[in-house]
Design an enzyme around this catalytic site. Structure first.
Site, short mmCIF file in Angstrom:
data_model
loop_
_atom_site.label_atom_id
_atom_site.label_comp_id
_atom_site.label_asym_id
_atom_site.label_seq_id
_atom_site.Cartn_x
_atom_site.Cartn_y
_atom_site.Cartn_z
N CYS A 32 0.90 -1.29 -0.01
CA CYS A 32 0.00 0.04 -0.01
C CYS A 32 0.88 1.13 -0.03
O CYS A 32 1.68 1.52 1.02
CB CYS A 32 -0.75 -0.12 1.27
SG CYS A 32 -1.80 1.29 1.60
N CYS A 35 0.01 3.91 2.72
CA CYS A 35 0.51 3.59 4.01
C CYS A 35 1.94 3.59 4.24
O CYS A 35 2.17 4.27 5.39
CB CYS A 35 0.23 1.87 4.21
SG CYS A 35 -1.55 1.18 3.89
#
Length: 146
Positions: A32, A35
């Site tokens: 991600c 993230c």
């Protein structure tokens, strides 16, 4: 996220739900991109305020049970737990100022000088949001009653 400890499905209840102080959990995954953008921001906040709130991270790929039980459908999701309940939640990458900002920015509203400002106030705020969502409205505005 070198400064933030990881939590697993097996440890979640003991480390998060039964904690005496508020706990911020970052639900993330290795693949991600957003993230990875949020990780250094949370590291910085954890370094500055780790004595007032516990910071943990949970890899959703390795620990699928807890995220599904808390309806984590997008990552990064940052939840703040207090008294065994979610009191704040943010989905998506946000800048540091937003994470530390007031409600008008939909941030975590972390008042680190005395966090939590009041767990009861946070719960009352969520109850108010739920009631507002149930109120009849048209186009985002409240309908006038005749």
């Amino acid at each position: 996220m070198a400064n933030i400890a990881a939590v697993t499905d097996a440890e979640f209840e003991a480390q998060v739900l039964k904690s005496d102080k508020p706990v911020l959990v970052d639900f993330w995954a290795e693949w991600c991109g957003p993230c990875r953008q949020v990780a250094p921001i949370l590291d910085e906040i954890a370094t500055a305020h780790g004595d007032k709130i516990t910071f943990l991270k949970m890899n959703v790929d390795e620990n699928p049970v807890t995220p599904s039980s808390y309806r984590v459908t997008g990552i990064p999701t940052i939840n703040v737990y207090h008294g065994g309940e979610v009191v704040k939640s943010i989905v998506g990458a946000r800048p540091k100022a937003t994470l530390l900002a007031s409600d008008k920015y939909k941030g975590l509203t972390l008042d680190f000088e005395g966090f939590p400002r009041s767990a009861q106030a946070a719960i009352a705020s969520r109850a108010h949001e739920r009631n507002a969502a149930r109120s009849p409205s048209v186009g985002g505005r409240r309908r006038r009653r005749a």
